[in-house]
Scaffold this motif. Sequence first.
Motif, PDB file in Angstrom:
ATOM      1  N   SER A 154       0.836  -1.198   0.000  1.00  8.32           N
ATOM      2  CA  SER A 154       0.000   0.000   0.000  1.00  8.32           C
ATOM      3  C   SER A 154       0.867   1.243   0.000  1.00  8.32           C
ATOM      4  CB  SER A 154      -0.895   0.042   1.250  1.00  8.32           C
ATOM      5  OG  SER A 154      -1.724  -1.087   1.328  1.00  8.32           O
ATOM      6  N   ARG A 155       0.371   2.280  -0.628  1.00  8.27           N
ATOM      7  CA  ARG A 155       0.988   3.603  -0.544  1.00  8.27           C
ATOM      8  C   ARG A 155      -0.131   4.600  -0.280  1.00  8.27           C
ATOM      9  NH1 ARG A 155       3.239   3.784  -5.153  1.00  8.27           N
ATOM     10  NH2 ARG A 155       1.943   5.299  -6.261  1.00  8.27           N
ATOM     11  N   THR A 156      -0.188   5.105   0.948  1.00 14.22           N
ATOM     12  CA  THR A 156      -1.246   6.024   1.328  1.00 14.22           C
ATOM     13  C   THR A 156      -0.939   7.418   0.817  1.00 14.22           C
ATOM     14  OG1 THR A 156      -1.711   4.722   3.322  1.00 14.22           O
ATOM     15  CG2 THR A 156      -2.540   6.982   3.264  1.00 14.22           C
ATOM     16  N   LEU A 157      -1.889   7.974   0.093  1.00 13.40           N
ATOM     17  CA  LEU A 157      -1.744   9.326  -0.427  1.00 13.40           C
ATOM     18  C   LEU A 157      -2.367  10.359   0.497  1.00 13.40           C
ATOM     19  CD1 LEU A 157      -2.673   8.595  -4.162  1.00 13.40           C
ATOM     20  CD2 LEU A 157      -0.403   8.560  -3.104  1.00 13.40           C
ATOM     21  N   GLU A 158      -3.437   9.941   1.202  1.00  9.80           N
ATOM     22  CA  GLU A 158      -4.120  10.885   2.084  1.00  9.80           C
ATOM     23  C   GLU A 158      -4.991  10.123   3.068  1.00  9.80           C
ATOM     24  OE1 GLU A 158      -7.170  14.726   1.779  1.00  9.80           O
ATOM     25  OE2 GLU A 158      -7.080  13.258   0.163  1.00  9.80           O
ATOM     26  N   ILE A 159      -5.031  10.596   4.303  1.00 11.48           N
ATOM     27  CA  ILE A 159      -6.029  10.174   5.269  1.00 11.48           C
ATOM     28  C   ILE A 159      -6.434  11.426   6.039  1.00 11.48           C
ATOM     29  CG2 ILE A 159      -4.206   9.394   6.855  1.00 11.48           C
ATOM     30  CD1 ILE A 159      -6.305   7.451   8.039  1.00 11.48           C
ATOM     31  N   SER A 160      -7.711  11.753   6.003  1.00  8.18           N
ATOM     32  CA  SER A 160      -8.133  13.025   6.586  1.00  8.18           C
ATOM     33  C   SER A 160      -9.573  12.939   7.054  1.00  8.18           C
ATOM     34  CB  SER A 160      -7.980  14.153   5.578  1.00  8.18           C
ATOM     35  OG  SER A 160      -8.757  13.898   4.416  1.00  8.18           O
TER      36      SER A 160
END
Length: 243
Positions: free
Chosen positions: A98-104
């Motif tokens: 996985s490569r997380t681009l955003e968590i908000s």
Amino acid sequence: MSSPRSRHEHVASVLRQRITRQEYRIGESLPAESALCAEFDVSRGPVRQALATLKNEGLIRISRGKPATVRSHDVRQTLDTFTPFTQWAERNGRTAGSRTLEISRRRASETAATALSLTTDDFVVDVLRVRLLDGEPVMIERSSFTDAVGSLLFEFDTDSGSITDYLTDRGVQWDAMEHVLDAVAADEVDAANMHIERGSPLLRERRTSRDQSGVAFEYSDDRYRPDVVAFSIVNARTIDVRA
């Protein structure tokens, strides 16, 4: 091996890897049940369970009195029982990443609000991740969780493994899912992160997850590269075709 379940999963895993690596041609027969029993040192029960699993995954055909034959080399996600991406990859002998681009945390979009029975004044937790198979980007997921569930993810490294497994360990129960499949053109974010041309066709799965009380807590828009991933629908009592 410790149990009949683990024996049949081992047999299925080995045969699955052989098929997806194209060690058997389309239409070619697998070894007979008796040969598989001898190879894996198991009874017919685990062998038949393993073959049934591969049949449900769309990889083989089974005919009474004949060896199973290879139907497809495709890695497929089945929609009779949804398997988290990480488990599905490992089951097929692949390495998930996985490569997380955003968590908000933000106000719900109109789409998420409708799916989750919220208003656009309610907060959700949005996660944007690229999913990898053997280091290659094959899917981009856009997930919106209700605030109570999604807030748990701020304590989790979303690049470290399965969000589904983590939330399950925290007491979240996936009791039912609704799936809608369609095709979309890759937008700018899709193209940049999956190394494809903008406008390339993608297979989209929109999923709404509900808990044991029937309350929706997750809405996800997952977009797959169709040259890598396919879906199969198995033993569905009702198929809702949407235009």
